[in-house]
Scaffold this motif. Structure first.
Motif, PDB file in Angstrom:
ATOM      1  N   GLN A 516      29.096  46.920  58.474  1.00 23.69           N
ATOM      2  CA  GLN A 516      30.290  46.492  59.091  1.00 23.69           C
ATOM      3  C   GLN A 516      31.657  46.488  58.393  1.00 23.69           C
ATOM      4  OE1 GLN A 516      29.576  45.823  62.349  1.00 23.69           O
ATOM      5  NE2 GLN A 516      27.703  46.276  61.352  1.00 23.69           N
ATOM      6  N   VAL A 517      32.424  47.048  58.493  1.00 25.60           N
ATOM      7  CA  VAL A 517      33.822  47.437  57.815  1.00 25.60           C
ATOM      8  C   VAL A 517      34.143  46.090  57.053  1.00 25.60           C
ATOM      9  CG1 VAL A 517      36.096  47.898  57.909  1.00 25.60           C
ATOM     10  CG2 VAL A 517      34.510  49.222  59.073  1.00 25.60           C
ATOM     11  N   GLU A 518      34.353  45.006  57.863  1.00 25.35           N
ATOM     12  CA  GLU A 518      35.008  43.663  57.443  1.00 25.35           C
ATOM     13  C   GLU A 518      34.036  42.990  56.378  1.00 25.35           C
ATOM     14  OE1 GLU A 518      34.895  40.051  60.144  1.00 25.35           O
ATOM     15  OE2 GLU A 518      34.310  41.632  61.713  1.00 25.35           O
ATOM     16  N   THR A 519      32.877  43.265  56.420  1.00 24.76           N
ATOM     17  CA  THR A 519      32.109  42.643  55.335  1.00 24.76           C
ATOM     18  C   THR A 519      31.365  43.524  54.332  1.00 24.76           C
ATOM     19  OG1 THR A 519      29.942  42.818  56.616  1.00 24.76           O
ATOM     20  CG2 THR A 519      31.064  40.877  56.807  1.00 24.76           C
ATOM     21  N   ALA A 520      31.626  44.987  54.390  1.00 23.23           N
ATOM     22  CA  ALA A 520      31.411  45.901  53.395  1.00 23.23           C
ATOM     23  C   ALA A 520      32.316  46.488  52.490  1.00 23.23           C
ATOM     24  CB  ALA A 520      30.454  46.875  54.171  1.00 23.23           C
ATOM     25  N   THR A 521      33.570  46.115  52.791  1.00 25.94           N
ATOM     26  CA  THR A 521      34.830  46.563  52.001  1.00 25.94           C
ATOM     27  C   THR A 521      35.462  45.544  51.355  1.00 25.94           C
ATOM     28  OG1 THR A 521      36.217  46.673  53.931  1.00 25.94           O
ATOM     29  CG2 THR A 521      34.975  48.904  53.527  1.00 25.94           C
ATOM     30  N   PRO A 522      36.193  45.851  50.201  1.00 20.74           N
ATOM     31  CA  PRO A 522      36.795  44.683  49.581  1.00 20.74           C
ATOM     32  C   PRO A 522      38.033  44.359  50.311  1.00 20.74           C
ATOM     33  CG  PRO A 522      36.432  46.701  48.207  1.00 20.74           C
ATOM     34  CD  PRO A 522      35.953  47.142  49.386  1.00 20.74           C
ATOM     35  N   THR A 523      38.256  42.937  49.911  1.00 24.15           N
ATOM     36  CA  THR A 523      39.453  42.530  50.797  1.00 24.15           C
ATOM     37  C   THR A 523      40.580  41.932  49.817  1.00 24.15           C
ATOM     38  OG1 THR A 523      38.256  40.360  50.992  1.00 24.15           O
ATOM     39  CG2 THR A 523      38.097  41.860  52.644  1.00 24.15           C
ATOM     40  N   GLY A 524      41.829  42.362  49.721  1.00 19.48           N
ATOM     41  CA  GLY A 524      42.851  41.748  48.721  1.00 19.48           C
ATOM     42  C   GLY A 524      43.175  40.379  49.235  1.00 19.48           C
ATOM     43  N   GLY A 525      43.452  39.784  48.134  1.00 22.59           N
ATOM     44  CA  GLY A 525      43.931  38.284  48.489  1.00 22.59           C
ATOM     45  C   GLY A 525      45.220  38.220  47.767  1.00 22.59           C
ATOM     46  N   ALA A 526      45.914  37.252  48.156  1.00 22.70           N
ATOM     47  CA  ALA A 526      46.971  36.757  47.492  1.00 22.70           C
ATOM     48  C   ALA A 526      46.909  36.392  46.189  1.00 22.70           C
ATOM     49  CB  ALA A 526      47.802  35.505  48.288  1.00 22.70           C
ATOM     50  N   ALA A 527      47.882  36.435  45.240  1.00 24.80           N
ATOM     51  CA  ALA A 527      47.827  36.115  43.941  1.00 24.80           C
ATOM     52  C   ALA A 527      47.278  34.873  43.709  1.00 24.80           C
ATOM     53  CB  ALA A 527      49.013  36.214  42.993  1.00 24.80           C
ATOM     54  N   GLY A 528      46.140  34.679  42.811  1.00 22.72           N
ATOM     55  CA  GLY A 528      45.730  33.287  42.534  1.00 22.72           C
ATOM     56  C   GLY A 528      44.545  32.886  43.486  1.00 22.72           C
ATOM     57  N   ASN A 529      44.582  33.466  44.490  1.00 25.76           N
ATOM     58  CA  ASN A 529      43.634  33.192  45.553  1.00 25.76           C
ATOM     59  C   ASN A 529      42.400  34.053  45.482  1.00 25.76           C
ATOM     60  OD1 ASN A 529      45.412  31.305  46.714  1.00 25.76           O
ATOM     61  ND2 ASN A 529      46.331  32.865  47.980  1.00 25.76           N
ATOM     62  N   THR A 530      41.298  33.335  45.901  1.00 19.77           N
ATOM     63  CA  THR A 530      39.995  34.175  46.080  1.00 19.77           C
ATOM     64  C   THR A 530      39.938  34.926  47.314  1.00 19.77           C
ATOM     65  OG1 THR A 530      38.833  32.385  44.775  1.00 19.77           O
ATOM     66  CG2 THR A 530      37.634  33.818  45.742  1.00 19.77           C
ATOM     67  N   PRO A 531      39.673  36.182  46.968  1.00 19.66           N
ATOM     68  CA  PRO A 531      39.536  37.080  48.367  1.00 19.66           C
ATOM     69  C   PRO A 531      38.490  36.624  49.346  1.00 19.66           C
ATOM     70  CG  PRO A 531      39.543  38.172  46.327  1.00 19.66           C
ATOM     71  CD  PRO A 531      39.589  37.064  45.875  1.00 19.66           C
ATOM     72  N   ARG A 532      38.420  37.239  50.223  1.00 16.24           N
ATOM     73  CA  ARG A 532      37.214  36.770  51.471  1.00 16.24           C
ATOM     74  C   ARG A 532      35.919  37.377  50.792  1.00 16.24           C
ATOM     75  NH1 ARG A 532      35.456  39.713  55.193  1.00 16.24           N
ATOM     76  NH2 ARG A 532      37.341  41.018  55.026  1.00 16.24           N
ATOM     77  N   PRO A 533      34.807  36.613  50.978  1.00 18.54           N
ATOM     78  CA  PRO A 533      33.615  37.062  50.495  1.00 18.54           C
ATOM     79  C   PRO A 533      33.177  38.496  51.325  1.00 18.54           C
ATOM     80  CG  PRO A 533      33.465  34.609  50.621  1.00 18.54           C
ATOM     81  CD  PRO A 533      34.703  35.221  51.166  1.00 18.54           C
ATOM     82  N   TRP A 534      32.922  39.438  50.652  1.00 15.95           N
ATOM     83  CA  TRP A 534      32.390  40.723  51.043  1.00 15.95           C
ATOM     84  C   TRP A 534      31.459  41.410  50.337  1.00 15.95           C
ATOM     85  CZ3 TRP A 534      32.623  45.560  48.469  1.00 15.95           C
ATOM     86  CH2 TRP A 534      33.212  45.607  47.357  1.00 15.95           C
ATOM     87  N   GLY A 535      30.812  42.458  50.762  1.00 18.35           N
ATOM     88  CA  GLY A 535      29.629  43.130  50.083  1.00 18.35           C
ATOM     89  C   GLY A 535      28.539  42.276  49.990  1.00 18.35           C
ATOM     90  N   LEU A 536      28.108  42.387  48.582  1.00 18.61           N
ATOM     91  CA  LEU A 536      27.138  41.257  47.979  1.00 18.61           C
ATOM     92  C   LEU A 536      27.503  39.830  48.315  1.00 18.61           C
ATOM     93  CD1 LEU A 536      24.174  40.984  46.963  1.00 18.61           C
ATOM     94  CD2 LEU A 536      25.330  41.468  44.464  1.00 18.61           C
ATOM     95  N   ALA A 537      28.467  39.685  48.106  1.00 18.83           N
ATOM     96  CA  ALA A 537      28.902  38.124  48.112  1.00 18.83           C
ATOM     97  C   ALA A 537      28.955  37.643  49.523  1.00 18.83           C
ATOM     98  CB  ALA A 537      30.629  38.075  47.581  1.00 18.83           C
ATOM     99  N   ALA A 538      29.217  38.585  50.571  1.00 20.56           N
ATOM    100  CA  ALA A 538      28.753  38.102  51.913  1.00 20.56           C
ATOM    101  C   ALA A 538      27.421  37.958  52.157  1.00 20.56           C
ATOM    102  CB  ALA A 538      29.291  39.281  52.863  1.00 20.56           C
ATOM    103  N   LEU A 539      26.455  38.611  51.561  1.00 16.75           N
ATOM    104  CA  LEU A 539      25.055  38.516  51.771  1.00 16.75           C
ATOM    105  C   LEU A 539      24.832  37.320  51.366  1.00 16.75           C
ATOM    106  CD1 LEU A 539      23.788  42.127  51.121  1.00 16.75           C
ATOM    107  CD2 LEU A 539      24.783  41.304  53.208  1.00 16.75           C
ATOM    108  N   LEU A 540      25.154  36.574  50.327  1.00 17.22           N
ATOM    109  CA  LEU A 540      24.797  35.566  49.506  1.00 17.22           C
ATOM    110  C   LEU A 540      25.268  34.306  50.435  1.00 17.22           C
ATOM    111  CD1 LEU A 540      25.237  36.286  46.003  1.00 17.22           C
ATOM    112  CD2 LEU A 540      23.152  36.569  47.283  1.00 17.22           C
ATOM    113  N   GLN A 541      25.918  34.345  51.509  1.00 18.74           N
ATOM    114  CA  GLN A 541      26.490  33.165  52.167  1.00 18.74           C
ATOM    115  C   GLN A 541      25.450  33.030  53.374  1.00 18.74           C
ATOM    116  OE1 GLN A 541      31.053  32.617  52.086  1.00 18.74           O
ATOM    117  NE2 GLN A 541      30.559  34.539  53.292  1.00 18.74           N
ATOM    118  N   PRO A 542      25.450  31.965  53.941  1.00 19.82           N
ATOM    119  CA  PRO A 542      24.817  31.604  55.200  1.00 19.82           C
ATOM    120  C   PRO A 542      24.986  32.767  56.086  1.00 19.82           C
ATOM    121  CG  PRO A 542      25.842  29.581  54.500  1.00 19.82           C
ATOM    122  CD  PRO A 542      26.427  30.651  53.590  1.00 19.82           C
ATOM    123  N   SER A 543      24.129  32.734  57.125  1.00 17.25           N
ATOM    124  CA  SER A 543      24.029  33.749  58.189  1.00 17.25           C
ATOM    125  C   SER A 543      25.619  33.919  58.886  1.00 17.25           C
ATOM    126  CB  SER A 543      23.258  33.722  59.391  1.00 17.25           C
ATOM    127  OG  SER A 543      23.196  34.535  60.548  1.00 17.25           O
TER     128      SER A 543
END
Length: 579
Positions: A516-543
Motif C-alpha cells: 500500500q502506498v500510504e504505508t510503504a513509502t516515507p512520509t515527511g513530517g513538520a520540523a520537530g515532529n515525528t513522521p507518520r509510521p510507514w514501512g517497517l514501522a507500520a508493521l510493528l504497530q497494531p493491525s
C-alpha cells in the motif's frame, strides 16, 4: 535513542588506559558491500584481538574479516579472566577511580552501566593485575548480620571521593521500548535503512557481550572449587550473532576439557586411574552436578538470587537471576547438540549480513504482535523463527545461504562431529564456502518472506534446512520444523493450530501493508515532529488493515455518488412528519 559502542583498539606498544565511549550512528548504507562492512565492524561478538590474547594464529578469513566462533570465544574468555566487576557510588570521581585501579596495573578497557545500582566492568592488560587488586580487597565488617567469607571478582568500591555533580549517563542493558523504536524507524529514508536501524537498536553491544563472558567467568570461579579444570561458556543467543539486548544468558558447564577424560595409551605396562563416584546414567551425573552447583550458587554466590533446580527437564538446568548484570541465567551441562546449533547459526550469520538483518527484523515483528513470548507455551519460539528465515533464504533463486547438507559435504576431518549418535558435522572454514550471487535488497527479502509463509503449505509440508526444500510432514502437527541435528525431533512441536494461524494471518496482513502506498513509502513530517509510521514501522504497530481499507473505500466512491447521497439525505430531512 540507544547509543552504540565505539571501541578504541591499540597495538601492544601503545595499549594504555582507554574507555568504551558512546557515540551515535548515522548515514545511509548505500550498498550491500557497505552493509557487510558495517556488520563485521559492529557485531557485538567480533572485535580485534587485544594485547596478550593468544589468537593471532587462529584461522581467519582475512578477505571478509570473518573469524571462527571458537576464536571469538577464546578471546572473550581471555578478556573476562583479566576483568573484575565493581559496584560504585553513582557520583564516583572517574579520574580518581582510574588512578586507584592503575596502582595494580594498566587498565585496558572499562565502562559503567546501571543494574540494581552502578557497576563498572574493568579489564586489565594482565591477569597479574587482577590478583594484585584482590590481595588488597578486604572482607567487609557488618555488625548486625553474619557474612559468608566467599571471595570473588565481584567487588564494592568504598571511600573514593565523589564529585559534586556528574553528567555521566548509565545506559541500561536492555532495548528501548517499542514505541521509541517505531519513532526512530519512521524517520528513516528507506525500508532497507529501517531494517538496519532496527538491528543497531536491538543487537548486543560490545559492552553487553563482555559482561556476559565475565558473568560466565565469575561462575566458573565458583564451580572450579569442585572441578578445577572445567569451563563455563555462553551459547545460544549470547554468541550466535542473533542475541537481543536483554536476552537470557545460556551457559554450559564443559567438563570435557578436564585432563584424563579421554583414553590415553599407557606408556608402560602399569597405569593409574582416578577413583570416581559412579552413577547409572550420564543424565544422573548431570543432575547431581547441577544440584550441588545450585546449592553453591544459592548459598555463596553474591548477587545470585531466585535459584531454581530444574533437574527433571529433558535437558536438566540450573536457573537464577544475576542482579549485578540483570541477566536471567540458565546453566546446563552435557548439552553439546545445542552448542553445535549455536555454531551453525553463527556461521550462517557471518556468511551474509542480510541473514542477521532479516532475523532481527522478523523476531522483533513477531514479538510486537505476540507471535512469540518469553513465557513457555504454544507460541512459536525465536529458534523456530530463525530456522524459518534460514529456510526462506535457502529457497531464494539463487540461494543466499547453502543447505546444511552442502556445508557437511565441505567439511574436513577436523570438522567431524557425532554427538549421541547425531551427525553434527559441517564445515568451519569460511574460505571453503562459495556463495551464489544474489543481489536482492533487504526490502525485497522482507516482502518476499511474508509472501512465502503467507502461502506456505503448512498442512502438508515440513521445513528442513538440511535439504533446503519442503518435505512431507512425518507427523501430525500444525507446524513441523526439523531439528537440524536431531532429525527425529520437531523443534516446533509445542505450536498449536491457533498460534500458527495467527502467524499466517499476520504474514498476509504485513504483505498487504507493504504493497500500500500510504504505508510503504516515507512520509515527511513538520520540523520537530515525528513522521507518520510507514514501512517497517507500520508493521510493528497494531493491525491497521480495517482502517486503511475503510479509507480507500471512501476515496474510491465517486464524487457524484457522494453528492447524490447528501442531497437525498437533506430532502428526507425537509419532508414534514405525517404522523
Amino acid at each position: 535513542m540507544r547509543r552504540s559502542v565505539s571501541l578504541s583498539i591499540a597495538m601492544a606498544s601503545s595499549l594504555g588506559v582507554c574507555r568504551l565511549h558512546m557515540r551515535g550512528r548515522g548515514g545511509l548504507v548505500k550498498s550491500l558491500r557497505r552493509v557487510q562492512t558495517f556488520v563485521h565492524r559492529n557485531t557485538g561478538t567480533v572485535v580485534a584481538a587485544a594485547d596478550g590474547d593468544p589468537l593471532r594464529k587462529e584461522a581467519t578469513d582475512e578477505k571478509h574479516g570473518r573469524r571462527s566462533l571458537s576464536a571469538v570465544q577464546a578471546e572473550r574468555q581471555g578478556q573476562a579472566e583479566r576483568s573484575v566487576l565493581i559496584s560504585c557510588n553513582p557520583r564516583t570521581n572517574e579520574k580518581k577511580f582510574l588512578k586507584f585501579l592503575s596502582r595494580h596495573g594498566d587498565v585496558s578497557k572499562y565502562f559503567f552501566y546501571e543494574s540494581y545500582g552502578i557497576y563498572a566492568l574493568v579489564e586489565f592488560t594482565k591477569r597479574e593485575s587482577v590478583a594484585s587488586l584482590l590481595e588488597e580487597a578486604a572482607i567487609p565488617t557488618v555488625s548486625h548480620e553474619a557474612l559468608v567469607p566467599f571471595k570473588t571478582r565481584l567487588l564494592s568500591l568504598k571511600n573514593i571521593d565523589s564529585v559534586g555533580s556528574t553528567n555521566q549517563q548509565y545506559q541500561p542493558q536492555t532495548t528501548a521500548p517499542i514505541n521509541q523504536l517505531i519513532q526512530r524507524l519512521s524517520r528513516e529514508e528507506s525500508i532497507d535503512r529501517q531494517v538496519i536501524s532496527l538491528t543497531e537498536s536491538y543487537q548486543l553491544t560490545e559492552e553487553n557481550s563482555r559482561l556476559r563472558f565475565l558473568v560466565c567467568s565469575l561462575l566458573q570461579d565458583m564451580v572450579a572449587a569442585y572441578f578445577p579444570e572445567c569451563a563455563i561458556k555462553p551459547f545460544g543467543s549470547s554468541v550466535n550473532g542473533f542475541g537481543k539486548l536483554g536476552c537470557d544468558l545460556d551457559m554450559i558447564l564443559d567438563l570435557d576439557s578436564i585432563s584424563g577424560r579421554k583414553a590415553k595409551t599407557p606408556k608402560s605396562a602399569s597405569s593409574l586411574e582416578y577413583q570416581l563416584k559412579r552413577a547409572s546414567t550420564e543424565r544422573a551425573v548431570t543432575q547431581s552436578i547441577l544440584s550441588v552447583i545450585g546449592e553453591c550458587v544459592d548459598q555463596f554466590g553474591p548477587g545470585c538470587v531466585g535459584v531454581q533446580k530444574i533437574l527433571n527437564a529433558r535437558c536438566p538446568l540450573l536457573r537464577f537471576a544475576h542482579q549485578p548484570s540483570s541477566f536471567q541465567c540458565d546453566l546446563t551441562a552435557n548439552n553439546r547438540v545445542a552448542v553445535k546449533s549455536t555454531e551453525l547459526l553463527y556461521l550462517y550469520g557471518q556468511l551474509d549480513p542480510r541473514v542477521r538483518f532479516l532475523v532481527f527484523t522478523v523476531r522483533c515483528w513477531a514479538r510486537a504482535h505476540g507471535i512469540t513470548s518469553s513465557i513457555p507455551g504454544a507460541w512459536i519460539s525465536n529458534f523456530s523463527l530463525t530456522v524459518m528465515v534460514l529456510f526462506f533464504l535457502q529457497r531464494r533463486s539463487p540461494p543466499i545461504i547453502p543447505t546444511l547438507d552442502h556445508l557437511k559435504g565441505l567439511a574436513g576431518p577436523a570438522d567431524k562431529s557425532v554427538i549421541e549418535g547425531n551427525d553434527c558435522t559441517f564445515v568451519s572454514d569460511f574460505s571453503r564456502i562459495q556463495l551464489r550471487s544474489n543481489t536482492e535488497t533487504l526490502e525485497q527479502l522482507l516482502c518476499e518472506f511474508f509472501d512465502f509463509y503467507a502461502t506456505f503449505a503448512f498442512g502438508k509440508m515440513s521445513i528442513n534446512i538440511r535439504k533446503g526444500k519442503e518435505q512431507n510432514k512425518p507427523e501430525v502437527a500444525p507446524l513441523h520444523i526439523q531439528n537440524p541435528f536431531e532429525i527425529s525431533l520437531n523443534v516446533s512441536k509445542n505450536v498449536n493450530a491457533t498460534q500458527l494461524g495467527r502467524f499466517v494471518a499476520l504474514c498476509q496482513e504485513s504483505s498487504w501493508l507493504l504493497q500500500q502506498v500510504e504505508t510503504a513509502t516515507p512520509t515527511g513530517g513538520a520540523a520537530g515532529n515525528t513522521p507518520r509510521p510507514w514501512g517497517l514501522a507500520a508493521l510493528l504497530q497494531p493491525s491497521q488493515v480495517a482502517e486503511i481499507k475503510s479509507r480507500k473505500k471512501r476515496r474510491r466512491e465517486p464524487a457524484s455518488e457522494r453528492i447524490r447521497t447528501l442531497l437525498e439525505s437533506l430532502k428526507n430531512n425537509k419532508q414534514p412528519n405525517k404522523s
